[in-house]
Design an enzyme around this catalytic site. Structure first.
Site, mmCIF file in Angstrom:
data_model
loop_
_atom_site.group_PDB
_atom_site.id
_atom_site.type_symbol
_atom_site.label_atom_id
_atom_site.label_comp_id
_atom_site.label_asym_id
_atom_site.label_seq_id
_atom_site.Cartn_x
_atom_site.Cartn_y
_atom_site.Cartn_z
ATOM 1 N N MET A 15 0.833 -1.196 0.000
ATOM 2 C CA MET A 15 0.000 0.000 0.000
ATOM 3 C C MET A 15 0.867 1.245 0.000
ATOM 4 O O MET A 15 0.846 2.053 0.913
ATOM 5 C CB MET A 15 -0.881 -0.023 1.254
ATOM 6 N N CYS A 16 1.671 1.331 -1.038
ATOM 7 C CA CYS A 16 2.532 2.503 -1.127
ATOM 8 C C CYS A 16 1.743 3.681 -1.694
ATOM 9 O O CYS A 16 0.692 3.513 -2.290
ATOM 10 C CB CYS A 16 3.714 2.233 -2.041
ATOM 11 N N ARG A 17 2.265 4.860 -1.473
ATOM 12 C CA ARG A 17 1.696 6.064 -2.069
ATOM 13 C C ARG A 17 2.850 6.925 -2.549
ATOM 14 O O ARG A 17 3.867 7.012 -1.871
ATOM 15 C CB ARG A 17 0.906 6.870 -1.023
#
Lengths: 357, 878
Positions: free
Chosen positions: A1-3
């Site tokens: 769940m990178c941003r």
């Protein structure tokens, strides 16, 4: 769940306006991500990184300043202070939820190599299966450049090698490769990964596609891909916004002001920073966004995963299951009679869906 | 405001309105006398033009808030009949409003929102709109680089509103929202806001909702934001499609952040009742983001970043001119009215006209939008600008358009030009009547087509003239008329083809002939206009003479040829095929004509039988002539220079080899004491004049009214012998008598006779000069440059064409024409003969006193009309 988040402005901006102050900044996203389908790992807590290009000529030599930490971004006092006291016109920021590789600073994005800076949101499918091919393919200097253990860093090494083999020296101190070579190298990099994983996955029954949202810059041009090796699934989310200025309307709430056609402020982000749906536009799946000077260009990536039909609805289940799908937060007032827009996350009326099926 | 010559220019501020938010878009409804302005705060303001009152405010969106900027109106357009208004903007929606007639008494204007057009794809902002009236199609350009359109709009609106039930079904009643319906960190959905989405169910909606179908989305129409889409006036279709013209198609030009301007054709598929789109071309690359654009056919004006403005010829897709505003900031908006360009950037309005630039700042913050329109009475012209401070200003620019300084007043006056432009589409019968021909010539002369001047005004004039000719050919019924672009972006060559349609005198078994008429539409500069008795670019008819630049060279004879062919063609009497090749660079040496002839050989036709031209005058004022010979020419420069700077004769004299000394020595070797040219082999190809020619020359000295002292020998020397003239000497330094120049250049002009080969003479000349220079053992350097060249030409005055012409001229003038040669040169003549393997015939038109290239150029009307009559017979009898 990178941003991740990219800012490019005609005028420099204080980093806090991007990183810490907005209610929906990526730092805040990292513990209050609006899309919490990924229950296993609800937070982007595995470190963060910020790369920004200094304004001072003397400092801007040989690439950006890089600040990484493995502590959760929202708990980092240094980041708050730094963001408050630093200005830049080109910023790459990333918060990480590890998918591959251990928790260490060397595994945090962005990665830099002289003038170049790179980050990734997503994951390479069956990376174990292609790692050896990739490492064999690249020159020693890029192999030795790899310090961490992530698929993303290897992808950057591959990008550097590709740029090198196209006849451009990645060590060039002042960057300025031009948008065409950088885009070409990006496409070629994606192409390699696509072909190798395809080969490696030949005998697998169930394969997950690769999610390749890559971002690279040489300090002047920015290239961002939104790509998935699937014809039916949606890629990890990616939005862009541009306008004349980025203004704080009330504490924590920002707007991109759009007065004319000037793109003085350009932001590209996995998840929007503001609560105005009209401020953000989705980058089409399987395309490349280029920021050339202060202008956004969009090019399709046409291969076997390209969808001709503009209305084809890709399934976002996969990206959502990996926590890679951000949606646009809405402001208070919602217009009642506007038709459904995909970018708002509203579904289409059943009649409209039927005609596609 | 003053222009560079100190002439006051007026653009009067008529009215100023103020609004709290920026004015982003403007559209005028001149017939209904209304003005619509789209604002940043999601409103469309409606003003009444006669009273300048705000009579209505349209609010976009159904937000409870008084002001919001979610639906900023970025673009507006209207239908031609002014019954519909279209708006597009930040909310990704196109809204369609029907606009009624304003009530006279109480300012009430019926405005109804009739439809909303949307796409389920995320198109981002809508930057540009175009409405194609004949196809009832709205086209819009978006932020995600796509172009979308909806055809049969009126029909769709009617169907949608008559079928309410289905309509309601399609409304977004059920909205699932990922954000609001997703679970928070605690596993609960966020509450407060989700209510609003529930209450958004609406029973009633007056406007039809139309979705853009998949097949009407052109993905990646560009690779950048599609900032502009402009409609091309349908009457120009014919020009763009070269050969065919389909009436049921329209064109738009879109320009985007990727710098490309693309031409699209929208045409109706009658069977499916849909509209299909084809990309006609995408060759126009501005190399920088196109922020704004406008079209005044045949020109496309693109406003780019950094204050750059590019002007393109749509017909040939060539860049004609690049202008730059002083401020070097993005050109946000651009409006053009009859060559007057108004470029808007953040510093204000920059007005370009001819070679003048005026700038004024209307004090509106940053100007964001502009529009030019004629008021309903057509006399006055208004410019509207909307600013970031919310102001909207209306300027009267009528006097600005007509306030042209004296020397430029020679331009065509604006209103007559407009009428001429508007009448283009009308089929016009050709006639041999002088009145009709005068109209054509008047228009042609009005174009300031000086090919030696490379400035924007002349370049545009040359293009317009070429388009006018193309249009004229089509109007007269040419089977094909097109412009051949030059590789260097120079003035295009006009080509036209009239297919023979008469039975006429072609004998059985003999083939129809194909005749090529060569002419040119460029002229020599008028020079000092004070030396003229009349305005050089306004055709004046006085005492039986036509006056104006180009009447004799070469516009007048060209009109004769066009009218004579068109006349025959329209009466169904044109026996042979005739093609016209009219170039725009004759006066600068026809540099690329050969290239064009090679490239378009197939279109021009391989089987040319005769080449005709009329590009010279009689030898006197009385005797009609036929010309069968021209001399060739080599214009060359000899340059000698040294490594040292300019020297001083006291300090450096006698020490070094001096370039001037070297040059003079070389020059002295070019001719001997008897004035014989010393270039090796120069005279060896020469043949003695035949007895027949000698007799012709004798006849000329006897009959022609030329200087009595002119002998046959003089004529032979001038027409049939080569010559070498030293014409110029230029040198470096101040010209002080004690200064030794570092470099010197001499110009020489060699006239050749047809027997001599240009290539051979050039080679011999170079070798000879190089040898002479070598003998001096000089430390200096030598360079020989040939500036231009032409081959000599000798026709056969006894061939069929000359015989026919001789008869016709005799019939028209009651006297046999003199067969003459000339000392001058026409560079393309031999090239054309070789290229098409056909003999040329040169028919002089005017008198020796025509003053071609000089002040007071003129042509006797009798010569002009007789030429037309002669040609109309000749074209059929060849």
């Amino acid at each position: 769940m990178c941003r991740f988040l990219i800012f490019k402005g005609k005028q420099p901006i204080r980093l806090s306006h991007l990183l810490t102050r907005p209610a929906h900044s990526i730092i805040n996203q990292s513990f209050d991500s609006r899309l919490r389908l990924d229950r296993r790992r609800p937070m982007n807590g595995d470190g963060f990184g910020v790369a920004y290009y200094p304004l001072d000529d003397e400092l801007s030599e040989d690439g950006p300043c890089l600040f990484k930490a493995i502590t959760p971004a929202w708990n980092n006092q240094n980041l708050s202070t730094l963001a408050e006291k630093t200005k830049s016109d080109l910023v790459f920021a990333h918060v990480r939820a590890s998918t591959y590789g251990v928790l260490s600073e060397t595994n945090c994005h962005p990665f830099t190599y002289h003038s170049l800076c790179f980050m990734h949101n997503g994951g390479i499918s069956n990376f174990k299966g292609i790692k050896r091919i990739l490492l064999n393919h690249i020159k020693d200097e890029y192999l030795n450049f790899i310090q961490g253990s992530t698929d993303s860093e290897c992808a950057f090494a591959l990008f550097l090698d590709t740029l090198d083999k196209l006849g451009y020296d990645p060590k060039k101190q002042d960057g300025d490769f031009g948008n065409v070579p950088l885009r070409k190298a990006m496409l070629q990099t994606i192409d390699y990964i696509r072909n190798w994983t395809k080969e490696a996955n030949k005998n697998e029954v169930h394969v997950e596609p690769s999610l390749l949202n890559f971002a690279v810059t040489d300090g002047s041009t920015v290239i961002v891909s939104r790509y998935i090796t699937s014809k039916t699934d949606e890629a990890a989310s990616l939005h862009f916004s541009c306008g004349s200025s980025f203004v704080e309307t009330s504490p924590g709430e920002y707007r991109v002001e759009r007065l004319d056609r000037n793109q003085d402020v350009i932001m590209v982000a996995s998840e929007p920073l503001t609560f105005e749906r009209g401020d953000w536009t989705a980058v089409p799946t399987n395309s490349i966004l280029t920021i050339k000077k202060q202008t956004i260009l969009l090019h399709p990536i046409i291969d076997e995963y390209y969808q001709e039909d503009p209305l084809y609805l890709r399934s976002s289940t996969l990206a959502e299951s990996k926590g890679l799908m951000g949606s646009i937060p809405l402001a208070k007032a919602v217009e009642k009679n506007v038709p459904p827009l995909e970018r708002e996350g509203r579904t289409r009326p059943p009649t409209a869906v039927a005609h596609i099926a | 405001m003053y222009n560079s010559r100190g002439v006051a220019l007026h653009s009067e501020l008529i009215h100023r309105w103020n609004h709290a938010f920026s004015i982003l878009s403007i559209v005028a409804f001149p017939k209904k006398r209304l003005l619509f302005a789209g604002s940043q705060d999601s409103k469309i303001l409606v003003f009444d033009l006669p009273t300048y009152n705000l009579i209505h405010t349209i609010r976009l969106g159904e937000s409870q808030e008084e002001t919001h900027t979610r639906s900023s109106v970025l673009c507006l357009t209207r239908s031609e009949d002014e019954n519909f208004l279209f708006s597009g903007g930040a909310d990704s929606l196109v809204r369609i409003w029907s606009i009624g007639e304003k009530a006279i008494r109480d300012d009430f204007l019926p405005v109804t929102e009739t439809a909303t057009v949307y796409s389920v794809t995320d198109i981002g902002d809508i930057f540009s709109l175009a409405y194609l009236d004949s196809l009832e199609t709205i086209v819009f350009g978006c932020q995600n680089a796509s172009l979308l359109y909806v055809e049969n709009l009126i029909q769709k609106i009617q169907r949608a509103s008559s079928d309410r039930l289905e309509n309601i079904n399609r409304l977004p009643h059920r909205r699932y929202d990922k954000f609001f319906d997703s679970l928070g960190p605690t596993g609960c959905s966020s509450n407060s806001l989700s209510q609003s989405s529930l209450t958004s169910l609406q029973e009633n909606c007056g406007a039809a909702i139309i979705e853009v179908p998949s097949e009407n989305i052109i993905k990646y129409a560009h690779n950048g934001f599609v900032y502009s889409t402009n409609k091309l006036c349908p009457r120009f279709n014919q020009l763009l499609e070269k050969n065919s013209s389909t009436s049921s198609s329209e064109h738009i030009i879109s320009s985007a952040g990727d710098g490309i301007s693309k031409l699209w054709e929208f045409s109706r598929d009658k069977q499916l009742n849909t509209v299909k789109v084809t990309l006609v071309n995408d060759k126009i690359d501005n190399e920088d983001s196109v922020i704004s654009q406008t079209i005044e056919f045949p020109f496309l004006y693109c406003g780019l970043t950094d204050g750059i403005l590019k002007i393109w010829d749509l017909n040939t897709q060539q860049l004609i001119s690049t202008l730059k505003t002083k401020n070097e900031s993005d050109i946000i908006s651009i409006s053009v009215y009859m060559d007057h360009i108004f470029a808007i950037d953040e510093s204000g309005i920059t007005h370009f006209y001819q070679n003048q630039v005026n700038h004024w700042n209307p004090q509106q913050g940053k100007i964001l939008s502009s529009e030019i329109f004629n008021k309903s009475n057509a006399e006055s012209v208004s410019l509207l600008t909307g600013g970031s401070d919310g102001s909207l200003t209306l300027w009267d620019i009528t006097s600005l358009l007509s306030a042209v300084p004296l020397s430029d007043a020679l331009q065509i006056n604006a209103s007559s030009k407009l009428q001429a432009t508007n009448s283009w589409a009308v089929y016009q019968p050709a006639s041999l009547d002088n009145e009709e021909m005068l109209e054509t010539l008047r228009e042609l002369v009005s174009y300031q087509t000086v090919s030696q001047c490379k400035d924007t005004a002349n370049t545009l004039s040359l293009r317009r003239c070429a388009i006018y000719l193309q249009q004229l050919f089509l109007k007269f019924g040419a089977t094909n008329a097109q412009l051949f672009p030059l590789p260097d972006g120079g003035n295009p060559v006009v080509f036209a083809y009239f297919q023979g349609n008469g039975k006429g005198t072609v004998e059985k078994g003999s083939k129809k002939k194909r005749i090529l008429w060569y002419g040119h539409y460029d002229v020599i500069s008028s020079g000092n206009t004070l030396n003229w008795n009349t305005d050089p670019f306004t055709l004046t008819c006085e005492n039986g003479y036509l006056k104006g630049r180009g009447v004799s060279d070469n516009k007048g004879p060209l009109v004769s040829a066009i009218h004579s062919v068109a006349y025959l063609f329209q009466r169904g009497e044109l026996v042979n095929d005739v093609v016209f090749l009219v170039e725009g660079s004759e006066e600068t040496g026809s540099a690329n004509l050969k290239h064009v002839c090679e490239k378009y050989h197939d279109i021009i036709g391989k089987d040319i039988d005769w080449i005709l031209l009329s590009n010279s005058t009689w030898v006197d004022q009385e005797h009609p002539c036929l010309n069968y010979g021209l001399r060739g020419v080599i214009n060359a420069q000899i340059k000698i220079w040294s490594d040292r700077p300019d020297g001083h004769s006291g300090l450096n004299g006698g020490v070094y080899d001096e370039p001037m000394v070297n040059l003079v020595k070389i020059a002295s070797k070019l001719q001997n004491e008897q004035n014989e040219i010393q270039i090796p082999n120069f005279y060896s190809p020469l043949k003695d004049l035949t007895e027949v020619e000698h007799e012709r020359f004798q006849k000329i000295t006897k009959l022609a009214n030329i200087d009595e002292s002119t002998t046959v020998e003089d004529l032979i020397t001038n027409w049939a012998k080569p010559s070498l003239s030293m014409t110029t000497i230029k040198f470096s330094g101040p010209g002080n008598i004690t200064v030794i120049p570092k470099s010197v250049t001499m110009g020489i002009s060699i006239r050749l006779v047809p027997e001599q080969s240009v290539e051979q003479v050039k080679q011999d000349l170079k070798t000879y000069i190089e040898e002479s220079f070598k003998q001096m053992n000089s430390q200096n350097y030598l360079e020989i440059k040939v500036l231009n060249e032409a081959e000599g030409w000798l026709g056969d005055p006894t061939n069929h064409a000359y015989r026919v012409l001789k008869d016709e001229i005799t019939a028209a003038w009651d006297v046999e024409p003199l067969l003459v040669r000339e000392g001058g040169s026409i560079s393309c003549l031999r090239m054309l003969e070789r290229m098409f393997d056909a003999p040329a015939v040169q028919i002089p038109c005017g008198q020796s006193t025509d003053n071609g290239h000089l002040a007071n150029e003129n042509l006797r009307i009798k010569n002009w009309s007789n030429l037309t009559e002669i040609l109309s017979n000749v074209f059929n009898k060849l």
